[in-house]
Design an enzyme around this catalytic site. Structure first.
Site, PDB file in Angstrom:
ATOM      1  N   SER A  85       1.069  -0.671  -0.303  1.00 46.23           N
ATOM      2  CA  SER A  85       0.195   0.041  -0.237  1.00 46.23           C
ATOM      3  C   SER A  85       1.007   1.117   0.100  1.00 46.23           C
ATOM      4  O   SER A  85       0.611   2.222  -0.323  1.00 46.23           O
ATOM      5  CB  SER A  85      -1.356  -0.148   1.272  1.00 46.23           C
ATOM      6  OG  SER A  85      -0.125  -0.542   2.081  1.00 46.23           O
ATOM      7  N   LYS A 153       4.208 -11.629   3.305  1.00 42.98           N
ATOM      8  CA  LYS A 153       2.220 -11.485   2.933  1.00 42.98           C
ATOM      9  C   LYS A 153       2.327 -11.433   1.889  1.00 42.98           C
ATOM     10  O   LYS A 153       3.218 -10.852   0.970  1.00 42.98           O
ATOM     11  CB  LYS A 153       2.220 -10.490   3.723  1.00 42.98           C
ATOM     12  CG  LYS A 153       0.873 -10.505   3.685  1.00 42.98           C
ATOM     13  CD  LYS A 153      -0.681  -9.765   4.528  1.00 42.98           C
ATOM     14  CE  LYS A 153      -0.457  -8.116   3.913  1.00 42.98           C
ATOM     15  NZ  LYS A 153      -0.973  -8.057   2.531  1.00 42.98           N
ATOM     16  N   GLU A 155      -0.395 -11.806  -1.462  1.00 45.03           N
ATOM     17  CA  GLU A 155      -2.178 -11.968  -1.844  1.00 45.03           C
ATOM     18  C   GLU A 155      -3.059 -13.075  -2.380  1.00 45.03           C
ATOM     19  O   GLU A 155      -2.342 -13.797  -3.373  1.00 45.03           O
ATOM     20  CB  GLU A 155      -2.242 -10.478  -2.337  1.00 45.03           C
ATOM     21  CG  GLU A 155      -2.682  -9.582  -1.172  1.00 45.03           C
ATOM     22  CD  GLU A 155      -2.505  -8.150  -2.527  1.00 45.03           C
ATOM     23  OE1 GLU A 155      -3.229  -8.592  -2.566  1.00 45.03           O
ATOM     24  OE2 GLU A 155      -2.929  -7.239  -1.545  1.00 45.03           O
ATOM     25  N   GLU A 223      -9.392  -8.847   4.999  1.00 43.72           N
ATOM     26  CA  GLU A 223      -9.901  -7.746   4.275  1.00 43.72           C
ATOM     27  C   GLU A 223     -11.253  -7.313   3.642  1.00 43.72           C
ATOM     28  O   GLU A 223     -12.041  -7.957   2.599  1.00 43.72           O
ATOM     29  CB  GLU A 223      -8.985  -6.844   3.812  1.00 43.72           C
ATOM     30  CG  GLU A 223      -8.907  -5.551   3.088  1.00 43.72           C
ATOM     31  CD  GLU A 223      -7.442  -5.319   2.226  1.00 43.72           C
ATOM     32  OE1 GLU A 223      -7.863  -3.741   1.726  1.00 43.72           O
ATOM     33  OE2 GLU A 223      -6.601  -5.530   1.991  1.00 43.72           O
TER      34      GLU A 223
END
EC number: 2.1.2.11
Length: 353
Positions: A85, A153, A155, A223
């Site tokens: 992000s 991490k 996704e 999320e």
């Protein structure tokens, strides 16, 4: 025999020195250490599992640079995520897709220098782990070796992503999964859309989280999913869930540093401040006010004054300096120097105090 034993001990000592600061080292190793950690040492996966078993919420904050990492460290946050992000929050892109691995590694290294206590997790950026398991493992290795992270991490929960997660874990690297809204997949999701809002989507969130657990992930981020879906996933898993826009029923929560501090006050930045975020401060307003005051004081010649001009030249040296300027034919410069010295002299009222 004795020499061989000494060499073995020396190698063991070097090994302990090398790994002592990694957060994913077991509490007890074949070398007898590291010992139980005190609050000033790095959070470990073992400690996170213990918190999870006790039902203690896990705190996580996303940060991208040294100053924010220092603040997170000081606050005692459990996990610091260096998120992709950064593409939106720091670099000003509309999505997370453009950021490169090299840029992410810069952010990772900066955070690693500032955050000494939290478990450090680095995002694998889009385009660096999808092609093959070899690519995924190579990227994850770089994030640990060059970025100073403790875990990575990734996704999504497609079969290829599950395989990538499993391969990375088998390579000896801790993996955090991420399901629900996965910003790297906005091309197929049709934008930043919440997930789990219908039966099929809700079931997919839970099943994907379970598949990531089966692949060896130590935790899963949920999320932008409805709270009942997050509660179901949390109940179904034996590993912690970290919620972001997923309600209060996860094992822990994560927010972006800039979002929770209210730093994005400009209207153009509203698009990157999610509506699920609670702003615990209005730091952006304080920053704007300070910058406006600075601009005004500079414009009016109020700053810097004598108190913020600390470097002095002795009177004898000043006289000599003025004399040298005059010898060089720089009379105007000498006059300017003399006038400035007079203005920097404390007033009678201030000297009497």
């Amino acid at each position: 025999m004795a020499a061989s034993f000494v060499r073995s001990c020396s190698r063991a000592s070097r090994a302990i020195t090398t790994v002592r600061f990694m957060s994913n080292v077991p509490e007890n190793t074949v070398y007898g250490g590291p010992k139980s950690q005190n609050p000033n040492q790095r959070v470990t996966l073992t400690q996170l599992r213990q918190k999870h078993r006790k039902g203690e919420p896990i705190t996580m904050v996303t940060a991208y640079d040294y100053p924010s990492a220092v603040h997170i460290d000081t606050a005692g946050i459990d996990v610091c995520l260096v998120g992709d992000s950064a593409a939106m929050v720091v670099h000003g892109y509309d999505t997370t897709l453009p950021i490169s691995l090299e840029e992410m590694l810069v952010h990772c290294r900066a955070v690693a220098r500032g955050a000494k206590r939290p478990l450090l997790v680095g995002d694998l950026p889009f385009g660096t782990y999808e092609s093959s398991t070899n690519q995924a493992v190579d990227t994850a290795v770089r994030v640990l070796k060059e970025g100073g992270m403790d875990a990575i991490k990734l996704e999504g929960g497609s079969p290829s992503r599950i395989t990538a997660a499993k391969s990375i874990v088998e390579a000896g690297i801790a993996v955090m999964g991420h399901v629900g809204l996965t910003p790297q997949a906005i091309s197929v999701l049709g934008g930043f859309r919440p997930q789990g809002k219908n039966i099929a989507s809700a079931v997919k969130v839970v099943e994907t989280a379970m598949a990531l657990q089966e692949a060896g992930c130590f935790s899963v981020v949920l999320e932008c999913v409805p709270p009942p879906v997050a509660a179901a996933a949390t109940s179904a898993l034996n590993i912690p869930t970290i919620g972001i826009g997923a309600g209060p029923f996860c094992s822990g929560q994560v927010l972006v540093y800039h979002d929770l501090l209210g730093m994005m006050q400009h209207p153009h930045h509203a698009k990157v401040t999610p509506k699920f975020c609670k702003q615990y401060a209005q730091v952006g307003e304080v920053i704007n006010k300070a910058l406006l005051e600075y601009k005004e004081e500079v414009s009016k010649h109020f700053f810097p004054g004598p108190s913020h001009s600390p470097y002095k030249i002795a009177s004898r040296d000043l006289d000599g300096f003025l004399s040298e300027l005059q010898k060089l034919g720089l009379d105007k410069a000498a006059s300017a120097a003399a006038a400035s010295a007079e203005k920097m002299e404390p007033s009678d009222s201030s000297s009497s105090q």
